[in-house]
Design a protein around this motif. Structure first.
Motif, PDB file in Angstrom:
ATOM      1  N   PHE A 127      55.732   0.931  38.004  1.00  6.52           N
ATOM      2  CA  PHE A 127      55.730   0.589  39.421  1.00  6.52           C
ATOM      3  C   PHE A 127      57.091   0.049  39.852  1.00  6.52           C
ATOM      4  O   PHE A 127      57.628   0.448  40.888  1.00  6.52           O
ATOM      5  CB  PHE A 127      54.618  -0.421  39.730  1.00  6.52           C
ATOM      6  CG  PHE A 127      54.534  -0.793  41.183  1.00  6.52           C
ATOM      7  CD1 PHE A 127      54.289   0.170  42.155  1.00  6.52           C
ATOM      8  CD2 PHE A 127      54.699  -2.106  41.578  1.00  6.52           C
ATOM      9  CE1 PHE A 127      54.211  -0.167  43.496  1.00  6.52           C
ATOM     10  CE2 PHE A 127      54.621  -2.450  42.920  1.00  6.52           C
ATOM     11  CZ  PHE A 127      54.376  -1.488  43.886  1.00  6.52           C
ATOM     12  N   GLN A 147      49.608  -5.174  48.961  1.00  5.96           N
ATOM     13  CA  GLN A 147      50.537  -4.175  49.486  1.00  5.96           C
ATOM     14  C   GLN A 147      51.980  -4.657  49.362  1.00  5.96           C
ATOM     15  O   GLN A 147      52.283  -5.817  49.607  1.00  5.96           O
ATOM     16  CB  GLN A 147      50.231  -3.885  50.947  1.00  5.96           C
ATOM     17  CG  GLN A 147      51.024  -2.710  51.489  1.00  5.96           C
ATOM     18  CD  GLN A 147      50.615  -2.344  52.891  1.00  5.96           C
ATOM     19  OE1 GLN A 147      50.878  -3.091  53.820  1.00  5.96           O
ATOM     20  NE2 GLN A 147      49.961  -1.209  53.039  1.00  5.96           N
ATOM     21  N   ASP A 197      51.740   8.257  45.213  1.00  5.44           N
ATOM     22  CA  ASP A 197      51.256   7.956  43.860  1.00  5.44           C
ATOM     23  C   ASP A 197      50.620   6.573  43.791  1.00  5.44           C
ATOM     24  O   ASP A 197      49.792   6.305  42.917  1.00  5.44           O
ATOM     25  CB  ASP A 197      52.397   8.025  42.835  1.00  5.44           C
ATOM     26  CG  ASP A 197      52.845   9.439  42.543  1.00  5.44           C
ATOM     27  OD1 ASP A 197      52.126  10.395  42.915  1.00  5.44           O
ATOM     28  OD2 ASP A 197      53.932   9.596  41.939  1.00  5.44           O
ATOM     29  N   TYR A 198      51.044   5.682  44.683  1.00  4.69           N
ATOM     30  CA  TYR A 198      50.511   4.315  44.736  1.00  4.69           C
ATOM     31  C   TYR A 198      49.756   4.090  46.041  1.00  4.69           C
ATOM     32  O   TYR A 198      49.773   2.997  46.602  1.00  4.69           O
ATOM     33  CB  TYR A 198      51.654   3.306  44.561  1.00  4.69           C
ATOM     34  CG  TYR A 198      52.236   3.352  43.167  1.00  4.69           C
ATOM     35  CD1 TYR A 198      51.652   2.640  42.130  1.00  4.69           C
ATOM     36  CD2 TYR A 198      53.351   4.147  42.885  1.00  4.69           C
ATOM     37  CE1 TYR A 198      52.163   2.693  40.846  1.00  4.69           C
ATOM     38  CE2 TYR A 198      53.862   4.208  41.601  1.00  4.69           C
ATOM     39  CZ  TYR A 198      53.271   3.480  40.585  1.00  4.69           C
ATOM     40  OH  TYR A 198      53.776   3.544  39.306  1.00  4.69           O
ATOM     41  N   ASP A 199      49.069   5.146  46.520  1.00  2.06           N
ATOM     42  CA  ASP A 199      48.243   5.093  47.733  1.00  2.06           C
ATOM     43  C   ASP A 199      48.994   4.535  48.932  1.00  2.06           C
ATOM     44  O   ASP A 199      48.430   3.809  49.753  1.00  2.06           O
ATOM     45  CB  ASP A 199      46.960   4.274  47.485  1.00  2.06           C
ATOM     46  CG  ASP A 199      46.083   4.909  46.433  1.00  2.06           C
ATOM     47  OD1 ASP A 199      45.990   6.152  46.423  1.00  2.06           O
ATOM     48  OD2 ASP A 199      45.503   4.163  45.619  1.00  2.06           O
ATOM     49  N   PHE A 229      53.397   0.635  49.506  1.00  4.12           N
ATOM     50  CA  PHE A 229      52.732   0.898  48.248  1.00  4.12           C
ATOM     51  C   PHE A 229      51.537  -0.036  48.131  1.00  4.12           C
ATOM     52  O   PHE A 229      51.609  -1.196  48.550  1.00  4.12           O
ATOM     53  CB  PHE A 229      53.620   0.547  47.049  1.00  4.12           C
ATOM     54  CG  PHE A 229      54.910   1.294  46.936  1.00  4.12           C
ATOM     55  CD1 PHE A 229      54.974   2.481  46.230  1.00  4.12           C
ATOM     56  CD2 PHE A 229      56.080   0.787  47.492  1.00  4.12           C
ATOM     57  CE1 PHE A 229      56.177   3.151  46.076  1.00  4.12           C
ATOM     58  CE2 PHE A 229      57.281   1.452  47.351  1.00  4.12           C
ATOM     59  CZ  PHE A 229      57.338   2.638  46.644  1.00  4.12           C
ATOM     60  N   GLU A 230      50.469   0.429  47.513  1.00  2.00           N
ATOM     61  CA  GLU A 230      49.421  -0.473  47.066  1.00  2.00           C
ATOM     62  C   GLU A 230      49.897  -0.968  45.687  1.00  2.00           C
ATOM     63  O   GLU A 230      50.262  -0.170  44.839  1.00  2.00           O
ATOM     64  CB  GLU A 230      48.092   0.247  46.933  1.00  2.00           C
ATOM     65  CG  GLU A 230      47.499   0.674  48.263  1.00  2.00           C
ATOM     66  CD  GLU A 230      47.154  -0.488  49.176  1.00  2.00           C
ATOM     67  OE1 GLU A 230      46.612  -1.499  48.678  1.00  2.00           O
ATOM     68  OE2 GLU A 230      47.433  -0.375  50.380  1.00  2.00           O
ATOM     69  N   PRO A 251      49.666  -1.960  42.058  1.00  2.00           N
ATOM     70  CA  PRO A 251      48.689  -1.694  41.014  1.00  2.00           C
ATOM     71  C   PRO A 251      48.186  -2.998  40.397  1.00  2.00           C
ATOM     72  O   PRO A 251      48.923  -3.966  40.286  1.00  2.00           O
ATOM     73  CB  PRO A 251      49.454  -0.858  39.988  1.00  2.00           C
ATOM     74  CG  PRO A 251      50.880  -1.013  40.307  1.00  2.00           C
ATOM     75  CD  PRO A 251      50.994  -1.488  41.720  1.00  2.00           C
TER      76      PRO A 251
END
Length: 149
Positions: free
Chosen positions: A55, A90, A123-125, A145-146, A148
């Motif tokens: 990430f 986020q 890729d990270y919603d 990015f969300e 992880p």
């Protein structure tokens, strides 16, 4: 009525989560990509991003691409502001410059770099957007990015 830590549950649901924001002004020039990456990476531990993780690498690659786009398309900007904002789950990377023209964020209009940024965000919603700057005549590109778990 249910209570949580001394407040009604409904009150807790509407309380904004703690927001952490860091903004670094970076001079447009040959060292801009390195300086922007260092400014963002410096705050990873503080905002809960594991340095060296996939990430973290994705976030730094996005920073590199956005700063490179400023160098290519807004070179007359003397400075750019590189931001890192984290709230709840986020993370948002932002790059603001003095070029008012917004990038074309359609699949057909994006160049290779922005397309890769959009794919990394997805890729990270997350997603990519651009908007006029509020405090100057330029623009801000935002990549969400969300985070992880």
């Amino acid at each position: 009525m249910p209570w949580h830590r001394g407040r009604p549950t409904a009150g807790v649901e509407h309380v904004r989560p703690h927001v952490r924001r860091h903004i670094a002004s970076v001079r447009v020039g040959p060292d801009a990509v390195r300086e922007a990456r260092e400014a963002v990476a410096e705050h990873f531990a503080e905002v809960g991003v594991a340095p060296g993780s996939a990430f973290a690498d994705a976030v730094l690659l996005v920073v590199s691409e956005l700063v490179t786009n400023v160098l290519r398309h807004a070179a007359h900007s003397p400075l750019m502001d590189v931001g890192l904002t984290v709230s709840a789950d986020q993370l948002v990377v932002s790059v603001a410059d003095a070029e008012p023209r917004l990038p074309d964020l359609t699949l057909e209009g994006m160049g290779t770099g922005l397309r890769m940024v959009a794919e990394l965000a997805a890729d990270y919603d997350g997603d990519v957007s651009a908007e006029p700057a509020v405090d100057h005549d330029g623009k801000v590109v935002l990549v969400r990015f969300e985070v992880p778990v």
